[in-house]
Design an enzyme around this catalytic site. Structure first.
Site, PDB file in Angstrom:
ATOM      1  N   LEU A  10      29.284 -41.792  47.231  1.00 46.16           N
ATOM      2  CA  LEU A  10      29.155 -40.351  47.023  1.00 46.16           C
ATOM      3  C   LEU A  10      29.966 -39.913  45.807  1.00 46.16           C
ATOM      4  O   LEU A  10      31.173 -40.152  45.730  1.00 46.16           O
ATOM      5  CB  LEU A  10      29.647 -39.585  48.256  1.00 46.16           C
ATOM      6  CG  LEU A  10      29.003 -39.980  49.590  1.00 46.16           C
ATOM      7  CD1 LEU A  10      29.405 -38.980  50.667  1.00 46.16           C
ATOM      8  CD2 LEU A  10      27.486 -40.070  49.468  1.00 46.16           C
ATOM      9  N   ARG A  17      39.676 -29.144  42.804  1.00 47.49           N
ATOM     10  CA  ARG A  17      41.144 -29.211  42.790  1.00 47.49           C
ATOM     11  C   ARG A  17      41.694 -30.005  41.599  1.00 47.49           C
ATOM     12  O   ARG A  17      42.886 -29.988  41.340  1.00 47.49           O
ATOM     13  CB  ARG A  17      41.657 -29.786  44.116  1.00 47.49           C
ATOM     14  CG  ARG A  17      41.596 -28.771  45.254  1.00 47.49           C
ATOM     15  CD  ARG A  17      42.052 -29.390  46.565  1.00 47.49           C
ATOM     16  NE  ARG A  17      41.005 -30.150  47.214  1.00 47.49           N
ATOM     17  CZ  ARG A  17      41.218 -31.063  48.166  1.00 47.49           C
ATOM     18  NH1 ARG A  17      42.450 -31.330  48.555  1.00 47.49           N
ATOM     19  NH2 ARG A  17      40.205 -31.703  48.717  1.00 47.49           N
ATOM     20  N   THR A  83      29.505 -33.761  52.509  1.00 43.09           N
ATOM     21  CA  THR A  83      29.360 -35.221  52.445  1.00 43.09           C
ATOM     22  C   THR A  83      28.147 -35.737  53.238  1.00 43.09           C
ATOM     23  O   THR A  83      27.513 -36.711  52.826  1.00 43.09           O
ATOM     24  CB  THR A  83      30.654 -35.915  52.918  1.00 43.09           C
ATOM     25  OG1 THR A  83      31.131 -35.258  54.102  1.00 43.09           O
ATOM     26  CG2 THR A  83      31.748 -35.842  51.867  1.00 43.09           C
ATOM     27  N   ASP A 107      35.689 -40.945  44.994  1.00 42.24           N
ATOM     28  CA  ASP A 107      37.070 -40.551  44.664  1.00 42.24           C
ATOM     29  C   ASP A 107      38.088 -41.389  45.440  1.00 42.24           C
ATOM     30  O   ASP A 107      39.266 -41.041  45.498  1.00 42.24           O
ATOM     31  CB  ASP A 107      37.297 -39.051  44.925  1.00 42.24           C
ATOM     32  CG  ASP A 107      37.314 -38.688  46.406  1.00 42.24           C
ATOM     33  OD1 ASP A 107      36.892 -39.514  47.246  1.00 42.24           O
ATOM     34  OD2 ASP A 107      37.753 -37.557  46.722  1.00 42.24           O
ATOM     35  N   GLY A 142      41.045 -35.724  56.914  1.00 48.13           N
ATOM     36  CA  GLY A 142      40.476 -35.558  58.250  1.00 48.13           C
ATOM     37  C   GLY A 142      41.261 -36.410  59.249  1.00 48.13           C
ATOM     38  O   GLY A 142      41.745 -37.482  58.912  1.00 48.13           O
ATOM     39  N   ASN A 228      42.089 -36.093  44.707  1.00 45.65           N
ATOM     40  CA  ASN A 228      41.559 -34.732  44.665  1.00 45.65           C
ATOM     41  C   ASN A 228      42.273 -33.861  43.642  1.00 45.65           C
ATOM     42  O   ASN A 228      41.750 -32.837  43.233  1.00 45.65           O
ATOM     43  CB  ASN A 228      41.691 -34.080  46.050  1.00 45.65           C
ATOM     44  CG  ASN A 228      40.956 -34.892  47.110  1.00 45.65           C
ATOM     45  OD1 ASN A 228      39.743 -35.025  47.059  1.00 45.65           O
ATOM     46  ND2 ASN A 228      41.696 -35.480  48.023  1.00 45.65           N
ATOM     47  N   ARG A 317      44.852 -52.596  16.643  1.00 49.91           N
ATOM     48  CA  ARG A 317      43.681 -51.766  16.978  1.00 49.91           C
ATOM     49  C   ARG A 317      42.419 -52.612  17.161  1.00 49.91           C
ATOM     50  O   ARG A 317      42.425 -53.811  16.907  1.00 49.91           O
ATOM     51  CB  ARG A 317      43.518 -50.700  15.896  1.00 49.91           C
ATOM     52  CG  ARG A 317      44.678 -49.680  15.924  1.00 49.91           C
ATOM     53  CD  ARG A 317      44.537 -48.669  14.822  1.00 49.91           C
ATOM     54  NE  ARG A 317      43.196 -48.096  14.816  1.00 49.91           N
ATOM     55  CZ  ARG A 317      42.598 -47.610  13.724  1.00 49.91           C
ATOM     56  NH1 ARG A 317      43.213 -47.638  12.561  1.00 49.91           N
ATOM     57  NH2 ARG A 317      41.392 -47.107  13.797  1.00 49.91           N
ATOM     58  N   LYS A 335      43.731 -53.471  12.054  1.00 52.11           N
ATOM     59  CA  LYS A 335      42.454 -53.018  12.647  1.00 52.11           C
ATOM     60  C   LYS A 335      41.319 -53.868  12.117  1.00 52.11           C
ATOM     61  O   LYS A 335      41.254 -54.118  10.915  1.00 52.11           O
ATOM     62  CB  LYS A 335      42.206 -51.552  12.274  1.00 52.11           C
ATOM     63  CG  LYS A 335      40.970 -50.973  12.903  1.00 52.11           C
ATOM     64  CD  LYS A 335      40.259 -49.962  12.024  1.00 52.11           C
ATOM     65  CE  LYS A 335      39.442 -50.639  10.937  1.00 52.11           C
ATOM     66  NZ  LYS A 335      38.559 -49.740  10.191  1.00 52.11           N
ATOM     67  N   ALA A 364      56.171 -56.510   2.596  1.00 58.04           N
ATOM     68  CA  ALA A 364      56.411 -55.199   3.218  1.00 58.04           C
ATOM     69  C   ALA A 364      55.651 -54.099   2.496  1.00 58.04           C
ATOM     70  O   ALA A 364      55.575 -54.082   1.272  1.00 58.04           O
ATOM     71  CB  ALA A 364      57.905 -54.896   3.183  1.00 58.04           C
TER      72      ALA A 364
END
Ligand code: UD1
Ligand code: MG
Length: 447
Positions: A10, A17, A83, A107, A142, A228, A317, A335, A364
Site C-alpha cells: 500500500l 504528517r 487501508t 511506509d 493500532g 509518518n 564524484r 569526476k 598541487a
C-alpha cells in the site's frame, strides 16, 4: 510445493504528517525511497506477484520505481479512503490468485524475510495472521487485543478507550490470509469509526464473527517502524545506518568511529578496507579490500581499488575509477575520470572528464578546464607524466607519457611524449624597485 504468495504493497496515502510536497513513500532512507525498501523486503520471500497500490501523486510514485515497474502490477486508488479501501483496489488482480496474500505498507520498510516466513508458517494454523510488535512507546499505532494465542481485534488509536490505549502490543500493518479469504473480508469493511476511513484492521473482528481464526505474531520493534513524520524518518535513517555499520564491521571493514560514517543502501566495502571518521557515501560506491578512505571525504558512484588512499577532505564524484594504490589527497575533486595505478593527485586539484596514466604525478592546484561554457571536453594524460603545480589544462588536450608541464602553465595544445611544456610569461627581476613602488603607493594613500 510451497504455497504461492501475492504481495500487496500500500502506497497511496499522502502522508500528511510528513508536511511535504513529496509523497511519503518516496522519501528516501540511505538514498532509496521507502517504497523500494518495502518492495525489496517483500521480494525476499519470492512472491509470485507483487501489486503496488499508488494513489496520491501516483504518476510520481510509479515513475520513482524505474526498472522495477516491469516486475510489478501497478493499481491505483483514486481516493484515499483508508487501508482496506486500498487493498480492495488490488483485489481484481489478486482474485484469480490461488494462495496467500500478504499486505505490506509502503511506509514500513524494514520487515525482515524471516519474519514474513514466520507469518507464512503461522498461516498453517490460523486463517488470518497479523504481524505485531511490543513497544514501550505505542504512540498512535493500532492496538492488538489478544486472548492467549488468539487475536480478537485491532483497535485504532483514535478509536481506543483508556484501557485499550494501555496495550503495548501494536499492529505493524502486515497481514497474511488466503487471497480468497482476504477478498471476502475486505469487501465487508465499513467506515463507521473516528476517521471515517475503511480500516484494514477491521478484518480481524469480521473474521472472528465468521468463525475464522486469527493470531498475531511478534517481531522486533525495529522492523516495524512505521514512518509518518520527519522525526520518524530521521529515526529510521539512524536505525538503517546502524544496521549497515554493524554489517560492515562484521564483514571485516575497519571504522575508527562508525557512528560518524554514513552509507548508501548499496555501498560495498571490501574486507580490511579502512573508513576513517565522518565519511559520507552516496549511491553506487565500491571500495575494494585494503583501500583507505580518510576522514571527511565524500564519495559517490565510484570504484576505489585495492590499496588506494582517498582524503582526508576529498570529493569523489560520479564516474570515478581509481586504480590500485592511487593517492587522492586533501581538497581534491575527481569526476568522471580514470586514475591509473599508483598515480597521485595529492593536493587542491580538480580532475574532471580525464584519464591519467599509471604513476603520473599531478601537482598541487592542477585543474582540468573541462567545460567551455557549452560542452565538456576530455583530458588525457599518459603514464609517468609530471604535471607541475598550478597547471591549467584547457581540454580537449592530450599529454604524452613521461611528459612534464612547468608550474603555472596554461596548457592549450597537446604535449608530446617526453616533452616539457612551459606556457607562462617570462620572469623579470628589477633591482631595488620594490621599495620605490611601495613609496609611490604610500604617497597616493596620504593624498
Ligand atoms: C496503520 C494501521 C495501524 C498500524 C500502523 C502501522 C490501519 C487503519 N491502521 O496506521 O493499525 O499500527 O499503520 O504503521 O490500517 N494507504 C493507502 N491508502 C489509504 C490509506 C493508506 O494506500 O487510503 C497506505 C499509506 O500510503 C501507507 C499505509 O497505507 O503506506 C498505512 O497508512 P497510514 O495512513 O500511514 O496508516 P497509519 O495511521 O500509520
Ligand atoms: Mg503509517
Amino acid at each position: 510445493m510451497p504455497m504461492s504468495t501475492a504481495l500487496i504493497i500500500l502506497a497511496a496515502g499522502q502522508g500528511t504528517r510528513m508536511n511535504s510536497d513529496l509523497p511519503k513513500v518516496m522519501h528516501p532512507i540511505a538514498g532509496l525511497p521507502l517504497l523500494i525498501h518495502a518492495i525489496q523486503a517483500g521480494r525476499s520471500i519470492e512472491p509470485d506477484m507483487t501489486i503496488v497500490v499508488a494513489g496520491h501523486d501516483a504518476d510520481l510514485v510509479e515513475e520513482s520505481l524505474g526498472d522495477l515497474t516491469r516486475k510489478l502490477h501497478l493499481v491505483r486508488q483514486m481516493d484515499q479512503l483508508g487501508t482496506a479501501h486500498a487493498v480492495a483496489q488490488a483485489l481484481p488482480v489478486v482474485k484469480a490468485h490461488r494462495g496467500d496474500s500478504i499486505v505490506l505498507y509502503g511506509d514500513t520498510p524494514f520487515i525482515k524475510p524471516e519474519t514474513l516466513l514466520r507469518m507464512k508458517e503461522a498461516r498453517s494454523r490460523f486463517d488470518l495472521v497479523v504481524l505485531g510488535f511490543k513497544t514501550a512507546n505505542p504512540g498512535r499505532y493500532g492496538r492488538l487485543v489478544t486472548v492467549g494465542d488468539e487475536l480478537k481485534s485491532i483497535v485504532e488509536y483514535k478509536d481506543a478507550n483508556e484501557s485499550e490505549k494501555a496495550i503495548t502490543f501494536c499492529n505493524s500493518g502486515v497481514v497474511a490470509a488466503a487471497s480468497s479469504v482476504l477478498s471476502d473480508l475486505v469487501g465487508s469493511v465499513d467506515n463507521k469509526n473516528a476517521s471515517g476511513e475503511y480500516y484494514l484492521t477491521d478484518i480481524v473482528e469480521i473474521a472472528i464473527s465468521r468463525g475464522l481464526s486469527a493470531t498475531a505474531i511478534a517481531c522486533d520493534e525495529s522492523e516495524t517502524m512505521g514512518i509518518n513524520t520527519r522525526e520518524e524518518l530521521a529515526a529510521a535513517e539512524t536505525a538503517f545506518q546502524n544496521g549497515m555499520r554493524s554489517r560492515m564491521l562484521a564483514n571485516g571493514v575497519s571504522m575508527t568511529a562508525p557512528e560518524t560514517v554514513h552509507f548508501s543502501h548499496d555501498t560495498v566495502v571490501g574486507r580490511d578496507a579502512v573508513i576513517e571518521q565522518f565519511v559520507v557515501f552516496g549511491p553506487g560506491v565500491t571500495v575494494e579490500t585494503g583501500a583507505r578512505i580518510r576522514a571527511f571525504s565524500h564519495v559517490e558512484e565510484a570504484h576505489i581499488s585495492c590499496g588506494a588512499v582517498v582524503g582526508p577532505y576529498a570529493r569523489i564524484r560520479p564516474g570515478t575509477e581509481l586504480a590500485e594504490d592511487v593517492r587522492i589527497g586533501n581538497f581534491v575533486e575527481v569526476k568522471n575520470a580514470l586514475v591509473g595505478k599508483g598515480a597521485k593527485v595529492n593536493h587542491l586539484s580538480y580532475i574532471g572528464d580525464a584519464g591519467i596514466g599509471e604513476k603520473t604525478n599531478i601537482g598541487a592546484g592542477t585543474i582540468t578546464c573541462n567545460f567551455d561554457g557549452v560542452m565538456k571536453h576530455r583530458t588525457s594524460i599518459g603514464k609517468n607524466a609530471f604535471i607541475g603545480s598550478n597547471t591549467m589544462i584547457v581540454s580537449p588536450v592530450s599529454i604524452g607519457d613521461e611528459a612534464m608541464t612547468a608550474s603555472g602553465s596554461v596548457i592549450v595544445r597537446d604535449v608530446p611524449e617526453g616533452a616539457i611544456a612551459i606556457a607562462r610569461s617570462e620572469q623579470m627581476n628589477r633591482s631595488g624597485l620594490a621599495g620605490k613602488f611601495l613609496n609611490v603607493l604610500k604617497s597616493r594613500k596620504k593624498n
